[in-house]
Write a protein that holds these residues in place. Structure first.
Motif, mmCIF file in Angstrom:
data_model
loop_
_atom_site.group_PDB
_atom_site.id
_atom_site.type_symbol
_atom_site.label_atom_id
_atom_site.label_comp_id
_atom_site.label_asym_id
_atom_site.label_seq_id
_atom_site.Cartn_x
_atom_site.Cartn_y
_atom_site.Cartn_z
ATOM 1 N N PHE A 30 0.740 -1.242 0.113
ATOM 2 C CA PHE A 30 -0.006 0.044 0.039
ATOM 3 C C PHE A 30 0.896 1.069 0.021
ATOM 4 O O PHE A 30 1.867 1.259 0.627
ATOM 5 C CB PHE A 30 -1.010 0.121 1.176
ATOM 6 N N TYR A 31 0.573 2.136 -0.575
ATOM 7 C CA TYR A 31 1.105 3.785 -0.529
ATOM 8 C C TYR A 31 1.132 4.024 0.981
ATOM 9 O O TYR A 31 0.271 3.733 1.765
ATOM 10 C CB TYR A 31 0.339 4.806 -1.271
ATOM 11 N N PRO A 263 -3.156 -10.450 9.761
ATOM 12 C CA PRO A 263 -4.316 -9.387 9.441
ATOM 13 C C PRO A 263 -4.078 -8.361 8.196
ATOM 14 O O PRO A 263 -4.885 -7.927 7.558
ATOM 15 C CB PRO A 263 -3.941 -8.287 10.652
ATOM 16 N N LEU A 264 -2.709 -8.316 7.753
ATOM 17 C CA LEU A 264 -2.445 -7.600 6.536
ATOM 18 C C LEU A 264 -2.991 -8.150 5.361
ATOM 19 O O LEU A 264 -3.638 -7.339 4.256
ATOM 20 C CB LEU A 264 -1.111 -7.201 6.307
ATOM 21 N N LEU A 312 -2.907 3.020 10.403
ATOM 22 C CA LEU A 312 -1.989 3.317 9.400
ATOM 23 C C LEU A 312 -2.086 3.653 7.973
ATOM 24 O O LEU A 312 -1.710 4.726 7.463
ATOM 25 C CB LEU A 312 -1.033 2.189 9.105
ATOM 26 N N LEU A 313 -3.388 3.191 7.442
ATOM 27 C CA LEU A 313 -3.899 3.500 6.400
ATOM 28 C C LEU A 313 -4.907 4.701 6.225
ATOM 29 O O LEU A 313 -5.462 5.168 5.220
ATOM 30 C CB LEU A 313 -4.728 2.461 5.614
ATOM 31 N N GLY A 314 -5.162 4.973 7.528
ATOM 32 C CA GLY A 314 -6.032 6.170 7.633
ATOM 33 C C GLY A 314 -7.463 5.803 7.386
ATOM 34 O O GLY A 314 -8.224 6.848 6.835
ATOM 35 N N LYS A 315 -7.994 4.653 7.507
ATOM 36 C CA LYS A 315 -9.219 4.229 7.332
ATOM 37 C C LYS A 315 -9.980 3.813 8.484
ATOM 38 O O LYS A 315 -9.504 3.083 9.424
ATOM 39 C CB LYS A 315 -9.306 3.101 6.403
ATOM 40 N N THR A 316 -11.118 4.421 8.932
ATOM 41 C CA THR A 316 -11.948 3.774 9.977
ATOM 42 C C THR A 316 -12.775 2.664 9.743
ATOM 43 O O THR A 316 -13.573 2.044 10.636
ATOM 44 C CB THR A 316 -12.778 5.267 10.420
ATOM 45 N N ASP A 323 -8.876 -0.282 -4.130
ATOM 46 C CA ASP A 323 -7.784 -0.922 -4.872
ATOM 47 C C ASP A 323 -6.683 0.346 -5.291
ATOM 48 O O ASP A 323 -5.629 -0.042 -5.941
ATOM 49 C CB ASP A 323 -8.080 -1.961 -5.813
ATOM 50 N N THR A 324 -7.417 1.563 -5.163
ATOM 51 C CA THR A 324 -6.397 2.686 -5.681
ATOM 52 C C THR A 324 -5.193 2.774 -4.886
ATOM 53 O O THR A 324 -4.281 3.573 -5.427
ATOM 54 C CB THR A 324 -7.320 4.034 -5.456
ATOM 55 N N ASP A 325 -5.139 2.296 -3.685
ATOM 56 C CA ASP A 325 -3.916 2.709 -2.727
ATOM 57 C C ASP A 325 -2.858 1.434 -3.029
ATOM 58 O O ASP A 325 -1.882 1.521 -2.142
ATOM 59 C CB ASP A 325 -4.213 3.025 -1.409
ATOM 60 N N ILE A 326 -3.102 0.659 -3.904
ATOM 61 C CA ILE A 326 -2.144 -0.443 -3.969
ATOM 62 C C ILE A 326 -1.228 -0.382 -4.951
ATOM 63 O O ILE A 326 -1.145 0.249 -5.870
ATOM 64 C CB ILE A 326 -3.070 -1.708 -4.433
ATOM 65 N N ILE A 327 0.066 -0.701 -4.481
ATOM 66 C CA ILE A 327 1.298 -0.744 -5.371
ATOM 67 C C ILE A 327 1.753 -2.097 -5.699
ATOM 68 O O ILE A 327 1.634 -3.128 -4.997
ATOM 69 C CB ILE A 327 2.602 -0.290 -4.469
ATOM 70 N N TRP A 328 1.543 -2.639 -7.097
ATOM 71 C CA TRP A 328 1.835 -3.852 -7.576
ATOM 72 C C TRP A 328 3.199 -4.072 -7.801
ATOM 73 O O TRP A 328 4.019 -3.517 -8.257
ATOM 74 C CB TRP A 328 1.053 -4.231 -8.844
ATOM 75 N N GLU A 329 3.620 -5.280 -7.578
ATOM 76 C CA GLU A 329 5.033 -5.808 -7.745
ATOM 77 C C GLU A 329 5.081 -6.858 -8.684
ATOM 78 O O GLU A 329 4.186 -7.677 -8.533
ATOM 79 C CB GLU A 329 5.868 -6.049 -6.564
ATOM 80 N N GLY A 330 5.975 -6.988 -9.472
ATOM 81 C CA GLY A 330 6.109 -8.333 -10.292
ATOM 82 C C GLY A 330 5.091 -8.494 -11.251
ATOM 83 O O GLY A 330 4.418 -7.391 -11.999
#
Ligand code: FNR
Length: 335
Positions: A30-31, A263-264, A312-316, A323-330
């Motif tokens: 996540f960003y 949990p993540l 940490l993500l600022g979400k209540t 999915d806008t906050d996702i960084i994809w790898e590979g």
């Protein structure tokens, strides 16, 4: 002990022996924003699915029943479900549909948690009458039907005829007066499969993908010959399945399970659009050989960690995850 009861115990033993491994959730990050601007105490994890509001966005997924040992596991799962208000899915009830003396190993869940939201579980060979009996046995609030062709194929005693499955599921869904949810068992679902289920009127699906408990490995170990080790990588991961499911999310309620390790991973699955997240092996390890206080301490910690990550993500609330906050790898980057 019947052959089926023995198989149930073996599944538990071999699932416990499977170690946590890397999976596609590791390809997501996540960003990070340094000002979450919320307070831990304002986080509310309540989530709406299957027409109900639950305290938490995760549930105890299908595992056991059908033997003395699994009765005790079911009792412990039910204690957790009751204490935290979690949905609980039973393991396949066919053992008890064929042998009434085994019903107690499933009924224990309703005895412990009379007001709980409990799902029965059958396979798609079941008739409408059997489906109704499975619901009645535990006064189920909903019924899950597991589809597991990859597992069946690797079992010597497994099914070889899948030609009637969709039709059976359609009939059961039409005839029952409780919701039906169709689930895989750790091999995921493609867009094609989800479309087939949607077309026959299914409204709730758990994609249950690859990345956690692996039933090809389990059946290979049971049969000792390890004949199908080359199939151990079969299936779509839970992450891939959720990406496949995305176009259906406004029409069908999509749940996620398979390889949720912590949990993540729950939060990642929610961010990919799952309405709720099922855990099997994590709960199995939480209750197996544990005293009641120990298992509650583990669930408390799991919930606290979920809240800390939300902070940490600022979400209540889980519904704010996207999915806008996702960084994809590979390799999943292009999807
Ligand atoms: C299962 N699973 C399962 N599913 C189902 O629909 N009916 C069943 O009877 C069983 N039995 C079963 C036994 C044991 C010991 C385990 C660990 C699992 C599959 C389960 O619901 C889930 O789909 C997979 O286990 C993937 O999730 P995890 O374990 O990776 O969280």
């Amino acid at each position: 002990m019947t052959t089926r009861s023995k198989r149930k115990d073996e599944h538990v033993k071999l699932a416990l022996a499977q170690h946590e491994k890397n999976n596609d959730f590791d390809l997501m990050r996540f960003y990070h924003h340094s000002f979450p601007e919320i307070n831990y105490r304002d986080i509310d994890l309540s989530t709406h699915y299957l027409g109900q509001t639950f305290n938490y966005p995760f549930y105890i997924n299908a595992m056991t029943g059908g033997s003395e040992k699994t009765k005790e596991l079911n009792r412990k799962f039910a204690l957790i479900a009751k204490r935290y208000g979690l949905m609980m899915v039973l393991g396949s009830q066919h053992a008890a549909l064929d042998d009434k003396t085994l019903e107690e190993s499933y009924r224990v869940v309703r005895d412990v948690n009379p007001e709980g939201f409990i799902l029965g579980n059958i396979n798609p060979n079941a008739s409408v009458t059997e489906a109704k009996r499975a619901v009645e046995m535990i006064h189920a609030n909903a019924l899950s039907i597991h589809i597991n062709p990859a597992q069946e194929l690797t079992m010597d005693e497994g099914d070889r005829d899948f030609s009637h499955w969709l039709h059976r599921i359609e009939s059961i869904n039409k005839e029952l007066d409780v919701p039906v949810i169709v689930k895989e068992v750790g091999f995921g679902m493609s867009r094609y499969t989800i479309n087939q289920l949607q077309k026959i009127g299914i409204k709730h699906i758990d994609v249950s993908g690859k990345g956690g408990t692996n039933f090809v490995t389990i059946e290979n170990t049971r049969s000792e010959g390890k004949r199908f080790s080359y199939l151990e990588n079969w299936g779509l991961s839970t992450v891939e399945s959720l990406i496949e499911a995305k176009p259906f999310m406004n029409k069908v309620e999509i749940m996620a399970s398979g390889g949720i390790r912590n949990p993540l991973d729950v939060i990642k699955a929610l961010a990919l659009g799952a309405q709720a997240v099922g855990l099997s092996s994590v709960f199995l390890k939480m209750v197996h050989d544990k005293k009641e206080e120990e298992m509650y301490a583990e669930v408390d910690q799991f919930i606290d960690e979920l809240k800390r990550i939300m902070l940490l993500l600022g979400k209540t609330n889980p519904r704010e995850l996207t999915d806008t906050d996702i960084i994809w790898e590979g390799r999943l980057k292009e999807r």
